[in-house]
Structures are given as structure tokens and as C-alpha cells.
Design a protein around this motif. Structure first.
Motif, PDB file in Angstrom:
ATOM      1  N   LYS A 112       0.745  -1.242  -0.141  1.00 35.59           N
ATOM      2  CA  LYS A 112      -0.047  -0.036  -0.017  1.00 35.59           C
ATOM      3  C   LYS A 112       0.801   1.347   0.159  1.00 35.59           C
ATOM      4  CE  LYS A 112      -4.142  -0.456   1.860  1.00 35.59           C
ATOM      5  NZ  LYS A 112      -5.244  -0.105   2.669  1.00 35.59           N
ATOM      6  N   GLN A 115      -3.655   5.858  -1.723  1.00 35.64           N
ATOM      7  CA  GLN A 115      -4.865   5.157  -2.376  1.00 35.64           C
ATOM      8  C   GLN A 115      -4.370   4.176  -3.044  1.00 35.64           C
ATOM      9  OE1 GLN A 115      -7.756   7.965  -3.961  1.00 35.64           O
ATOM     10  NE2 GLN A 115      -7.576   9.244  -2.194  1.00 35.64           N
ATOM     11  N   ALA A 130      -8.189   3.656  -4.786  1.00 34.86           N
ATOM     12  CA  ALA A 130      -9.406   4.004  -3.793  1.00 34.86           C
ATOM     13  C   ALA A 130     -10.368   2.913  -3.980  1.00 34.86           C
ATOM     14  CB  ALA A 130      -9.857   5.144  -4.359  1.00 34.86           C
ATOM     15  N   ARG A 131     -10.146   1.693  -3.992  1.00 34.93           N
ATOM     16  CA  ARG A 131     -10.833   0.581  -3.808  1.00 34.93           C
ATOM     17  C   ARG A 131     -11.500   0.177  -5.369  1.00 34.93           C
ATOM     18  NH1 ARG A 131     -14.332   0.772   1.897  1.00 34.93           N
ATOM     19  NH2 ARG A 131     -12.219   1.406   3.035  1.00 34.93           N
TER      20      ARG A 131
END
Length: 137
Positions: A112, A115, A130-131
Motif C-alpha cells: 500500500k 490510495q 481508492a478501492r
């Protein structure tokens, strides 16, 4: 006086010729190296993790763009550190790279940064922003 005119003609010819040559040949031809010494015209870019110039298209981990509305599909490239604690992410149309750090996870290998989330399950990689999944191998 004749010698002075002749000398001026020679000097003018030399200056004109050298100026014309400089305009015809590209400035610094073959010297398109970046601040790390990587030659972009030969396909090289600098890798922070390898501390060397690399050709992204030669790297092992290539991810394909998932939802492209363009007429072509872009690739993202991943380079892993030797110890597996970091993943360097090269995105299309961006300068430089982003180094993601490995996070603890029981189900998958997860890196990570901000984002961005890179997940490895078995031999498959997924990059999310962002997912939202943006690249997959």
C-alpha cells in the motif's frame, strides 16, 4: 585591405556553416539522459528499488488496464524489492514511480501507498486505486 576582406569572408563562411550545421543536427543528439543517467530514447527509466536504469517492458510483472475507454490498453509495471517488503509501481503516462510498502495480511500479499493497493494472490496481481480495480495481471 584585400586580405582583410578575404579574412572577413572566410570568418563569415565558417560562422554561417557552423550555425547552419547546428540547426540541422539535433542539439545534443544521443544525450537524452535523465538525472540518473537513464537514456529515455532507448526505453530506459530509473528504478528506485534496483537503483539502476531498467526497461519496463522487459520486467516480469506486467499489469493490464481493466476498464479502458481508450482505443488501446495500457500496462502498469511492478518491480519487487529483493526482500519482498516493497513494490515499485510504474504507471503509464506518469513520471517516475511510486514505492508501495508491504502490509500484514493473512490471505494475500498486500502493498500500500496512499490510495494505491497492490494485492498478490497466488501468481495474480491486482492494483486498486481508492478501492476500484484499475490494473490486473
Amino acid at each position: 585591405m584585400k586580405n582583410a576582406k578575404f579574412l572577413m569572408t572566410v570568418i563569415a563562411s565558417v560562422l554561417f556553416t557552423s550555425g547552419a550545421w547546428a540547426q540541422l543536427s539535433p542539439k545534443g543528439a544521443g544525450s537524452d539522459k535523465d538525472k540518473h543517467g537513464c537514456k529515455g530514447s532507448a526505453g530506459y527509466t530509473f528504478s528506485v528499488l534496483k537503483k539502476d536504469c531498467v526497461r519496463l517492458f522487459e520486467e516480469k510483472i506486467q499489469l493490464k488496464e481493466v476498464d479502458s475507454r481508450k482505443s488501446y490498453i495500457s500496462n502498469a509495471t511492478i518491480i519487487l524489492s529483493e526482500d519482498g517488503k516493497e513494490a515499485e509501481l510504474f504507471l503509464p503516462e506518469s513520471e517516475g514511480s511510486l514505492v508501495l510498502e508491504r502490509k500484514a495480511s493473512k490471505k494475500a500479499v498486500v502493498y500500500k501507498k496512499g490510495q494505491y493497493t497492490l494485492t498478490k494472490i497466488k501468481n495474480s496481481y491486482t492494483l486498486k486505486l481508492a478501492r476500484k480495480t484499475v490494473f490486473k495481471s
